[in-house]
Design a protein around this motif. Structure first.
Motif, mmCIF file in Angstrom:
data_model
loop_
_atom_site.group_PDB
_atom_site.id
_atom_site.type_symbol
_atom_site.label_atom_id
_atom_site.label_comp_id
_atom_site.label_asym_id
_atom_site.label_seq_id
_atom_site.Cartn_x
_atom_site.Cartn_y
_atom_site.Cartn_z
ATOM 1 N N ILE A 15 6.557 16.111 41.287
ATOM 2 C CA ILE A 15 6.072 15.345 40.147
ATOM 3 C C ILE A 15 6.553 16.022 38.869
ATOM 4 O O ILE A 15 6.605 17.264 38.791
ATOM 5 N N SER A 16 6.907 15.232 37.886
ATOM 6 C CA SER A 16 7.333 15.773 36.599
ATOM 7 C C SER A 16 6.122 16.299 35.831
ATOM 8 O O SER A 16 5.001 15.806 35.988
ATOM 9 N N ILE A 17 6.347 17.311 34.995
ATOM 10 C CA ILE A 17 5.267 17.861 34.177
ATOM 11 C C ILE A 17 5.528 17.548 32.708
ATOM 12 O O ILE A 17 6.667 17.326 32.295
ATOM 13 N N ALA A 18 4.461 17.540 31.927
ATOM 14 C CA ALA A 18 4.569 17.253 30.500
ATOM 15 C C ALA A 18 5.373 18.335 29.800
ATOM 16 O O ALA A 18 5.227 19.521 30.079
ATOM 17 N N LYS A 19 6.227 17.930 28.882
ATOM 18 C CA LYS A 19 7.002 18.872 28.091
ATOM 19 C C LYS A 19 6.150 19.376 26.925
ATOM 20 O O LYS A 19 5.076 18.855 26.641
ATOM 21 N N GLU A 20 6.684 20.383 26.241
ATOM 22 C CA GLU A 20 5.929 21.066 25.196
ATOM 23 C C GLU A 20 5.443 20.115 24.111
ATOM 24 O O GLU A 20 4.357 20.293 23.555
ATOM 25 N N ASN A 21 6.232 19.097 23.800
ATOM 26 C CA ASN A 21 5.883 18.194 22.700
ATOM 27 C C ASN A 21 5.155 16.932 23.171
ATOM 28 O O ASN A 21 4.933 16.010 22.385
ATOM 29 N N ASN A 38 0.454 8.530 33.056
ATOM 30 C CA ASN A 38 1.776 7.898 32.938
ATOM 31 C C ASN A 38 2.806 8.574 33.843
ATOM 32 O O ASN A 38 3.930 8.864 33.431
ATOM 33 N N LYS A 39 2.387 8.837 35.078
ATOM 34 C CA LYS A 39 3.260 9.352 36.133
ATOM 35 C C LYS A 39 3.744 10.791 35.887
ATOM 36 O O LYS A 39 4.694 11.241 36.508
ATOM 37 N N LYS A 40 3.087 11.502 34.960
ATOM 38 C CA LYS A 40 3.412 12.905 34.713
ATOM 39 C C LYS A 40 2.152 13.754 34.827
ATOM 40 O O LYS A 40 1.055 13.301 34.491
ATOM 41 N N ALA A 41 2.321 14.992 35.276
ATOM 42 C CA ALA A 41 1.201 15.926 35.331
ATOM 43 C C ALA A 41 0.981 16.511 33.942
ATOM 44 O O ALA A 41 1.839 17.222 33.423
ATOM 45 N N ARG A 53 -4.042 22.523 29.797
ATOM 46 C CA ARG A 53 -3.084 21.586 29.196
ATOM 47 C C ARG A 53 -1.659 22.037 29.511
ATOM 48 O O ARG A 53 -1.177 23.043 28.973
ATOM 49 N N ILE A 54 -0.960 21.300 30.348
ATOM 50 C CA ILE A 54 0.364 21.707 30.828
ATOM 51 C C ILE A 54 1.382 21.791 29.703
ATOM 52 O O ILE A 54 2.228 22.687 29.692
ATOM 53 N N SER A 55 1.341 20.877 28.734
ATOM 54 C CA SER A 55 2.326 20.904 27.653
ATOM 55 C C SER A 55 2.278 22.227 26.890
ATOM 56 O O SER A 55 3.302 22.729 26.425
ATOM 57 N N HIS A 56 1.094 22.804 26.767
ATOM 58 C CA HIS A 56 0.951 24.102 26.097
ATOM 59 C C HIS A 56 1.649 25.208 26.885
ATOM 60 O O HIS A 56 2.221 26.136 26.300
ATOM 61 N N PHE A 57 1.598 25.099 28.215
ATOM 62 C CA PHE A 57 2.154 26.144 29.077
ATOM 63 C C PHE A 57 3.587 25.859 29.533
ATOM 64 O O PHE A 57 4.182 26.687 30.212
ATOM 65 N N GLU A 58 4.142 24.722 29.134
ATOM 66 C CA GLU A 58 5.472 24.336 29.630
ATOM 67 C C GLU A 58 6.559 25.360 29.324
ATOM 68 O O GLU A 58 7.378 25.680 30.214
#
Length: 250
Positions: free
Chosen positions: A127-133, A209-212, A231-236
Motif C-alpha cells: 500500500i502507498s503511504i502519504a508523502k510529507e506534504n 483515499n487508498k493511501k496509508a 501521522r505518516i506524512s510527518h514521518f515520511e
C-alpha cells in the motif's frame, strides 16, 4: 536499529483470512476476503502471555507498524494463519523511531525489514503511504482494519474486520490528553457512532483515499473516542531515510 540479539520475528501478509479467535475492531464489519492485501498479522509471545498487533506492507520486504508492539520485548513474533494464501516471513531487522516514548505513545512507529521479499500477487500487495506534504482533512472518512477486540472483553470473532472512522479536529484530542501532538498525530473517531480500534489493532493502517495516512497507536482510557494515530506524512522523510539505510528502495 536492532540487528543482534533480537527476537525471532515472522510476519503473515494476508488479505482477510480467518485467524484463530484473536481480538477485533469495535463496531465495525467483517472485511471482504482479500480486500486488504497489505495487512500483516504480528503475534508477540513470551513465557507468560501473548498479544497481537497489526502492520502493513509498504514494500515487498518492508512493513510499518507501531513501535510499542516491539519496544523492549524479547519475544517471539509469529503468525498462526491457516489460509493457503498466507506468507510467513521473518523480519531480520527493525528500527524504532529515535524519539519514540511509550508515555503518551509519541512517535509510535517502527519499520521492519523482512529477510526475504513477499511474493506480490492478488492476495498480497503493498500500500502507498502519504508523502510529507499530504495531509488528511477534518471530516475525511477513512478505514482501519485489524484483529483487535470487538468489545471491552475478549474473545472476538475470528476474521479480519474493518471500520470507517472520521478525522476530527486536533483540539478534540488535545482536550482529552496533554500528550497529543498535532504535527505527528491524527485525531480520529466520532463518539456518537461508537466505533473504534481497540486492543490488538495497534500497528494497522488508517487508509484514506487508498493511501496509508496513519498508524493505530495507543489510545486513551475511553476505548471508543477519540483515538490518536501516528501521522505518516510527518514521518515520511524518516521512513524514506530508513529504507535507504536498510538497502530498500524508497
Amino acid at each position: 536499529m536492532n540487528t543482534t540479539n533480537t527476537p525471532f520475528l515472522s510476519l503473515c501478509t494476508v488479505g482477510a483470512l480467518n485467524q484463530p479467535r484473536s481480538l477485533q475492531i469495535i463496531g465495525g464489519r467483517e472485511a471482504v476476503p482479500h480486500s486488504r492485501p497489505y495487512m500483516a498479522y504480528l503475534k508477540t509471545q513470551n513465557e507468560t502471555h501473548s498479544s497481537a498487533c497489526g502492520g502493513f506492507l509498504i514494500r515487498p520486504d518492508a512493513v510499518l507498524s507501531a513501535a510499542h508492539c516491539v519496544d523492549k520485548k524479547r519475544v517471539r513474533l509469529h503468525c498462526s494463519c491457516t489460509e493457503r494464501s498466507q506468507q510467513k516471513i521473518r523480519a531480520g531487522k527493525w528500527v524504532i523511531h529515535p524519539q519514540y516514548l511509550h508515555k503518551g505513545f509519541k512517535n509510535d512507529i517502527v519499520l521492519l525489514k523482512l529477510k526475504k521479499k513477499a511474493e506480490i500477487n492478488d492476495n498480497v500487495q503493498c500500500i502507498s503511504i502519504a508523502k510529507e506534504n499530504e495531509r488528511v482533512r477534518v471530516g475525511d472518512l477513512c478505514t482501519v482494519s485489524g484483529w483487535g477486540r470487538t468489545s471491552l472483553d475478549p474473545p472476538g470473532s475470528d476474521v479480519l474486520r474493518e471500520v470507517e472512522l472520521k478525522v476530527q479536529e486536533d483540539k478534540i484530542c488535545q482536550r482529552v490528553s496533554s500528550n497529543y501532538q498535532r504535527q505527528s498525530m491524527i485525531c480520529v473517531g466520532d463518539e456518537k457512532e461508537e466505533k473504534a480500534t481497540y486492543k490488538g489493532d495497534s500497528g494497522g493502517p488508517l487508509v484514506c483515499n487508498k493511501k496509508a495516512h496513519g498508524i493505530v497507536s495507543g489510545g486513551y482510557e475511553n476505548p471508543f473516542f477519540p483515538k490518536a494515530f501516528a501521522r505518516i506524512s510527518h514521518f515520511e522523510p524518516w521512513i524514506r531515510k530508513q529504507l535507504k539505510r536498510t538497502g530498500l528502495s524508497p
